[in-house]
Design an enzyme around this catalytic site. Structure first.
Site, PDB file in Angstrom:
ATOM      1  N   HIS A 128       4.556  30.294  59.723  1.00 54.66           N
ATOM      2  CA  HIS A 128       5.750  30.759  59.011  1.00 54.66           C
ATOM      3  C   HIS A 128       5.812  32.279  58.940  1.00 54.66           C
ATOM      4  CE1 HIS A 128       3.773  31.249  54.756  1.00 54.66           C
ATOM      5  NE2 HIS A 128       2.893  31.463  55.706  1.00 54.66           N
TER       6      HIS A 128
ATOM      7  N   HIS B  47      11.812  28.350  50.776  1.00 54.65           N
ATOM      8  CA  HIS B  47      10.887  28.732  51.843  1.00 54.65           C
ATOM      9  C   HIS B  47      10.679  27.573  52.807  1.00 54.65           C
ATOM     10  CE1 HIS B  47       7.958  31.253  53.779  1.00 54.65           C
ATOM     11  NE2 HIS B  47       7.098  30.234  53.815  1.00 54.65           N
TER      12      HIS B  47
ATOM     13  N   CYS C   6      11.955  33.686  56.777  1.00 57.23           N
ATOM     14  CA  CYS C   6      11.402  32.341  56.958  1.00 57.23           C
ATOM     15  C   CYS C   6      12.336  31.406  57.726  1.00 57.23           C
ATOM     16  CB  CYS C   6      10.996  31.741  55.618  1.00 57.23           C
ATOM     17  SG  CYS C   6      12.346  31.272  54.514  1.00 57.23           S
TER      18      CYS C   6
END
Length: 343
Positions: A317, A305, A256
């Site tokens: 993402h 995240h 991420c």
């Protein structure tokens, strides 16, 4: 006298009772096994997703340790180079003082003060004021430089030693986090392996449909990004379909924070390596309605995240192991939206 009587045989009634008891136990065990229901497809996915989230959180800690290790290695290398150069300079200074001693010997003998220096520590030597009075200005200057260089080298060697210890600790932490990530991923994969091929295909198709829907929502109605954020978002878009690989920073695979740092690097902006570090730059935006395309968006209370805001409540993402870079509704990430950051 020993008895020769035969041992008493169990009665037929007792044998019948034991046999019935054993049969009943087997039946109960069988019933218990049959009674344990097989987890549903959604239950298996939920458990696997939870493990994937734990693995991603561990991945960001792994990334932090790896980043620290790389920085320490560079700092140690620089310190070692400085120490090597400093030692050469110190040797040159000592050679210079030795040349003075040789000149004095040729002109009638070595000054006792120089003899004293050549056989003892300069700190101790310079502390003797009576000896200082016997030195020439040039000798005092050389000895002072030698003393300063020795102190500097001692400090640099200590700093390098401390950083080497820190590096060893960081490497140990790195190994621990790597094992943790691999363990979580292994558990998740075991769960997924209990599903049939048909069930796996159905789940993959469902996720693909959701990603397409998010892409249409983001690209169809959202205002295009502007400035560096918009350019970084465009770079991120070019990587849609690239696989998630923990610890990866591109250009062919990402985790991420690897995706966000790579996207901004394409427009000349250097972001820190981990999601937690990236959360501490720029301007924070707490209202989702104030977000602009290309802003960094953070999820979960530990901020493990991060993605790029795509507009209309969507995020671009790298979700987790087993997925690709994709669009997704912020409401389905699995953790709450915490805030955005405008770089």
């Amino acid at each position: 006298m020993a008895s020769h009587r035969r041992p008493k045989q169990p009665s037929r009634t007792r044998v019948t009772v034991l046999t019935a008891t054993a049969a009943a136990a087997v039946a109960l065990t069988s019933q218990a096994a049959q009674a344990a229901p097989k987890p549903s497809k959604s239950e298996v996915k939920a458990k696997a997703d939870a493990l994937f989230e734990e693995a991603e959180a561990a991945t960001e800690k792994y990334n932090g340790a790896k980043d620290k290790q790389e920085k320490l290695q560079k700092e140690i290398s620089q310190l070692q180079d400085n120490v090597a150069r400093g030692q050469d300079e110190l040797n040159t200074l000592r050679d210079g003082l030795g040349s003075l001693a040789s000149a004095q010997y040729r002109s009638g003998g070595i000054d006792p003060s120089v003899q004293l220096f050549l056989s003892s520590d300069p700190d101790d030597f310079l502390g003797k004021t009576s000896t200082l009075d016997q030195l020439s200005a040039r000798q005092v200057g050389l000895l002072t430089k030698i003393q300063e260089k020795q102190r500097s080298l001692a400090q640099q060697r200590k700093e390098a030693s401390d950083k080497l210890k820190d590096l060893a600790d960081t490497r140990a932490e790195l190994g621990k986090k790597k094992k943790e990530v691999q363990g979580k991923l292994g558990e998740a994969q075991k769960l997924l392996n209990t599903m049939t091929a048909k069930e796996k295909a159905a789940l993959a198709a469902k996720e693909e449909r959701a990603s397409r829907d998010s892409a249409r929502s983001a690209l169809g109605n959202a205002k295009p990004g502007s400035g560096l954020a918009g350019a970084a978002f465009s770079a991120g878009q070019s990587r849609v379909g690239s696989p998630y690989v923990w610890g990866a920073t591109g250009p062919s695979s990402f985790d991420c924070s690897g995706l966000t740092s790579w996207a901004y690097a394409q427009v000349g902006v250097s972001l820190p390596r981990t999601s937690q570090q990236q959360a501490n730059i720029g301007t924070r935006i707490y209202s989702q309605s104030d977000l602009q395309v290309g802003d960094l968006v953070f999820f979960f209370d530990d901020l493990h995240h991060v993605g790029l805001y795509a507009g209309n409540g969507q995020v671009l993402h790298a979700p987790r192991t087993g997925t690709d870079v994709r669009y997704e509704s912020m409401s389905t990430i699995g953790g709450p939206f915490e805030f955005g950051v405008r770089v």
